[in-house]
Design a protein around this motif. Structure first.
Motif, PDB file in Angstrom:
ATOM      1  N   LYS A   1       0.832  -1.196   0.000  1.00 68.53           N
ATOM      2  CA  LYS A   1       0.000   0.000   0.000  1.00 68.53           C
ATOM      3  C   LYS A   1       0.871   1.252   0.000  1.00 68.53           C
ATOM      4  CE  LYS A   1      -3.655   2.436   2.509  1.00 68.53           C
ATOM      5  NZ  LYS A   1      -4.529   2.446   3.712  1.00 68.53           N
ATOM      6  N   LYS A   2       0.629   2.150  -0.937  1.00 68.92           N
ATOM      7  CA  LYS A   2       1.439   3.355  -1.080  1.00 68.92           C
ATOM      8  C   LYS A   2       0.767   4.539  -0.382  1.00 68.92           C
ATOM      9  CE  LYS A   2       3.910   2.250  -5.346  1.00 68.92           C
ATOM     10  NZ  LYS A   2       5.253   2.418  -4.758  1.00 68.92           N
ATOM     11  N   ALA A   3       1.260   4.857   0.782  1.00 65.41           N
ATOM     12  CA  ALA A   3       0.741   6.030   1.504  1.00 65.41           C
ATOM     13  C   ALA A   3       1.232   7.311   0.828  1.00 65.41           C
ATOM     14  CB  ALA A   3       1.212   5.989   2.952  1.00 65.41           C
ATOM     15  N   ARG A   4       0.469   8.381   1.005  1.00 63.04           N
ATOM     16  CA  ARG A   4       0.851   9.692   0.480  1.00 63.04           C
ATOM     17  C   ARG A   4       1.620  10.445   1.572  1.00 63.04           C
ATOM     18  NH1 ARG A   4      -1.439  11.608  -3.960  1.00 63.04           N
ATOM     19  NH2 ARG A   4      -1.497  13.772  -3.206  1.00 63.04           N
ATOM     20  N   VAL A   5       2.889  10.727   1.271  1.00 64.15           N
ATOM     21  CA  VAL A   5       3.778  11.349   2.254  1.00 64.15           C
ATOM     22  C   VAL A   5       4.175  12.736   1.755  1.00 64.15           C
ATOM     23  CG1 VAL A   5       5.984  11.181   3.466  1.00 64.15           C
ATOM     24  CG2 VAL A   5       4.655   9.106   2.985  1.00 64.15           C
ATOM     25  N   LEU A   6       4.057  13.733   2.631  1.00 59.23           N
ATOM     26  CA  LEU A   6       4.460  15.094   2.292  1.00 59.23           C
ATOM     27  C   LEU A   6       5.636  15.485   3.176  1.00 59.23           C
ATOM     28  CD1 LEU A   6       3.760  17.649   0.591  1.00 59.23           C
ATOM     29  CD2 LEU A   6       2.493  18.461   2.593  1.00 59.23           C
ATOM     30  N   PHE A   7       6.783  15.757   2.545  1.00 57.26           N
ATOM     31  CA  PHE A   7       7.939  16.214   3.312  1.00 57.26           C
ATOM     32  C   PHE A   7       7.888  17.730   3.452  1.00 57.26           C
ATOM     33  CE2 PHE A   7      12.223  18.013   3.536  1.00 57.26           C
ATOM     34  CZ  PHE A   7      12.680  17.391   4.695  1.00 57.26           C
ATOM     35  N   VAL A   8       7.992  18.200   4.685  1.00 61.08           N
ATOM     36  CA  VAL A   8       8.009  19.638   4.967  1.00 61.08           C
ATOM     37  C   VAL A   8       9.395  20.010   5.483  1.00 61.08           C
ATOM     38  CG1 VAL A   8       7.028  21.504   6.339  1.00 61.08           C
ATOM     39  CG2 VAL A   8       5.535  19.709   5.431  1.00 61.08           C
ATOM     40  N   MET A   9      10.094  20.846   4.739  1.00 61.84           N
ATOM     41  CA  MET A   9      11.445  21.261   5.123  1.00 61.84           C
ATOM     42  C   MET A   9      11.409  22.201   6.322  1.00 61.84           C
ATOM     43  SD  MET A   9      14.742  21.278   4.633  1.00 61.84           S
ATOM     44  CE  MET A   9      15.100  20.694   2.967  1.00 61.84           C
ATOM     45  N   ARG A  10      10.512  23.176   6.268  1.00 60.31           N
ATOM     46  CA  ARG A  10      10.382  24.155   7.348  1.00 60.31           C
ATOM     47  C   ARG A  10       9.032  24.850   7.201  1.00 60.31           C
ATOM     48  NH1 ARG A  10      14.002  26.400   3.664  1.00 60.31           N
ATOM     49  NH2 ARG A  10      15.747  25.521   4.807  1.00 60.31           N
ATOM     50  N   VAL A  11       8.668  25.636   8.185  1.00 61.76           N
ATOM     51  CA  VAL A  11       7.462  26.453   8.118  1.00 61.76           C
ATOM     52  C   VAL A  11       7.908  27.905   7.981  1.00 61.76           C
ATOM     53  CG1 VAL A  11       5.360  27.181   9.280  1.00 61.76           C
ATOM     54  CG2 VAL A  11       6.138  24.801   9.480  1.00 61.76           C
ATOM     55  N   VAL A  12       7.510  28.554   6.880  1.00 63.39           N
ATOM     56  CA  VAL A  12       7.927  29.921   6.582  1.00 63.39           C
ATOM     57  C   VAL A  12       6.711  30.835   6.614  1.00 63.39           C
ATOM     58  CG1 VAL A  12       9.053  31.426   4.906  1.00 63.39           C
ATOM     59  CG2 VAL A  12       9.798  29.051   5.135  1.00 63.39           C
ATOM     60  N   ASN A  13       6.698  31.788   7.539  1.00 64.14           N
ATOM     61  CA  ASN A  13       5.563  32.711   7.677  1.00 64.14           C
ATOM     62  C   ASN A  13       4.233  31.962   7.779  1.00 64.14           C
ATOM     63  OD1 ASN A  13       7.274  34.982   7.497  1.00 64.14           O
ATOM     64  ND2 ASN A  13       7.221  34.897   5.257  1.00 64.14           N
ATOM     65  N   GLY A  14       4.262  30.874   8.522  1.00 66.61           N
ATOM     66  CA  GLY A  14       3.058  30.092   8.741  1.00 66.61           C
ATOM     67  C   GLY A  14       2.696  29.156   7.610  1.00 66.61           C
ATOM     68  N   ARG A  15       3.529  29.099   6.557  1.00 66.16           N
ATOM     69  CA  ARG A  15       3.237  28.225   5.408  1.00 66.16           C
ATOM     70  C   ARG A  15       4.274  27.111   5.325  1.00 66.16           C
ATOM     71  NH1 ARG A  15       3.663  32.452   0.790  1.00 66.16           N
ATOM     72  NH2 ARG A  15       3.077  30.713  -0.554  1.00 66.16           N
ATOM     73  N   PRO A  16       3.843  25.857   5.253  1.00 64.35           N
ATOM     74  CA  PRO A  16       4.785  24.745   5.131  1.00 64.35           C
ATOM     75  C   PRO A  16       5.525  24.793   3.793  1.00 64.35           C
ATOM     76  CG  PRO A  16       2.605  23.983   5.825  1.00 64.35           C
ATOM     77  CD  PRO A  16       2.448  25.403   5.376  1.00 64.35           C
ATOM     78  N   MET A  17       6.850  24.666   3.848  1.00 65.82           N
ATOM     79  CA  MET A  17       7.682  24.586   2.653  1.00 65.82           C
ATOM     80  C   MET A  17       7.845  23.102   2.325  1.00 65.82           C
ATOM     81  SD  MET A  17       9.492  26.392   0.414  1.00 65.82           S
ATOM     82  CE  MET A  17       9.874  27.967   1.205  1.00 65.82           C
ATOM     83  N   ALA A  18       7.145  22.639   1.277  1.00 61.85           N
ATOM     84  CA  ALA A  18       7.053  21.210   0.992  1.00 61.85           C
ATOM     85  C   ALA A  18       7.863  20.817  -0.234  1.00 61.85           C
ATOM     86  CB  ALA A  18       5.591  20.819   0.798  1.00 61.85           C
ATOM     87  N   ALA A  19       8.211  19.545  -0.300  1.00 66.39           N
ATOM     88  CA  ALA A  19       9.085  19.027  -1.353  1.00 66.39           C
ATOM     89  C   ALA A  19       8.297  18.459  -2.522  1.00 66.39           C
ATOM     90  CB  ALA A  19       9.994  17.946  -0.787  1.00 66.39           C
ATOM     91  N   GLY A  20       8.709  18.858  -3.713  1.00 63.32           N
ATOM     92  CA  GLY A  20       8.160  18.286  -4.933  1.00 63.32           C
ATOM     93  C   GLY A  20       9.176  17.371  -5.590  1.00 63.32           C
TER      94      GLY A  20
END
Length: 310
Positions: free
Chosen positions: A187-206
């Motif tokens: 089963k392939k779960a959906r994983v979101l990597f967040v590098m940091r939170v910048v001004n309240g917004r998650p900086m996520a990896a594509g």
């Protein structure tokens, strides 16, 4: 004498297994005052000397050199050299690998600088290249072949080819264990990597990131795969990604975990509702060095643990 080190192609292990030692290996081990030329990942021809005073820039290089038994040759490291923990404690620091100073590096009087190809800024790297100190740029591609090639390239540079070959064999054995696990848990779960939170917004990896590569290696799906590189996510975009798990570096600490769980958009995702946040040590997770197969298996196991029914 000229020796080419192929940074973007997997080395064959058969030649290494014959025990044939290159001129670079002989001179590196003996500390001979002779010149050997190699070609680095940028196609530059670099003349190497004794290689007894090495500055290592990039945690992956440092970790690999330690694993090859070359710790006593290292005189300086950058702050991404977090493993083994003794590296930053025992060696002089040259700062962060993307905010280097040529003066800081050269002041240590190294006879060799080994740097990941994404080190910078460019002008600092150029200044070292223009100096009399040899600098070898090491391919930074976050891939399995990249891991193998870095092991073999670095082992050839310092004259420890047999140890490099053994590292690759061990790495491939770990990959087989990883693949067996992922086949048992398809089963392939959906994983979101967040590098940091910048001004309240998650900086996520594509795509095109080390995070994207390690998520795939762990048998999961990158929830941010429609993005390129890193992107700060607006509320609606984050909710639409529907991650089952949020992945972060342990360096973010409890403060970053708390910030994610306090984000209303995060809490509207499956990950937020289950508080499914995984944190792992950054260099192990993203470095694509000797511990990559181990890191991917650990990540795969944690994903299953966070997504299985209660």
């Amino acid at each position: 004498m000229s020796i080419r080190l192929f940074s973007r192609r997997q080395f064959g292990l058969s030649a290494l297994a014959t025990g044939v030692t290159s001129a670079a290996a002989r001179s590196a081990r003996a500390g001979e005052k002779r010149s050997v030329q190699i070609e680095d990942c940028r196609g530059r021809r670099v003349t190497l000397g004794s290689m007894q005073r090495i500055v290592s820039i990039g945690g992956t290089i440092t970790e690999t050199l330690y694993a090859l038994g070359a710790a006593d040759r290292i005189i300086g490291v950058d702050i991404t050299s977090t493993y083994p923990v003794s590296a930053l404690r025992e060696k002089r620091s040259v700062g962060y690998m993307r905010q280097l100073s040529s003066e800081g590096i050269l002041s240590l009087k190294p006879d060799l600088v080994l740097a990941m190809n994404d080190s910078g800024p460019a002008n600092a790297i150029d200044q070292v290249m223009e100096s009399s100190t040899p600098i070898v740029m090491v391919d930074a591609t976050p891939s399995l072949d990249g891991v193998r090639n870095r092991m073999l390239t670095l082992s050839r540079i310092i004259g420890e080819e047999e140890k490099g070959a053994a590292m690759v064999v061990r790495f491939d054995n770990q990959l087989r264990t990883l693949r067996a696990w992922t086949e048992l848990h398809p089963k392939k779960a959906r994983v979101l990597f967040v590098m940091r939170v910048v001004n309240g917004r998650p900086m996520a990896a594509g795509t095109g990131t080390a995070a994207d590569a390690i998520i795939a290696l762990a048998g999961a799906t990158n929830a941010g795969a429609d993005m390129k590189g890193y992107k700060a996510l607006e509320r609606e975009a984050l909710i639409a990604l529907k991650p089952d798990v949020i992945l972060m570096m342990s360096q973010g600490g409890q403060a970053m975990r708390d910030a994610l769980l306090a984000d209303e958009a995060v809490m509207l995702t499956p990950a937020g509702q289950k508080k499914a946040i995984i944190d792992m040590e950054g260099e192990k997770l993203l470095g694509f060095g000797p511990r990559t197969a181990e890191a991917a298996l650990e990540l795969a196991q944690q994903i299953v643990s966070h997504t299985q029914p209660a």
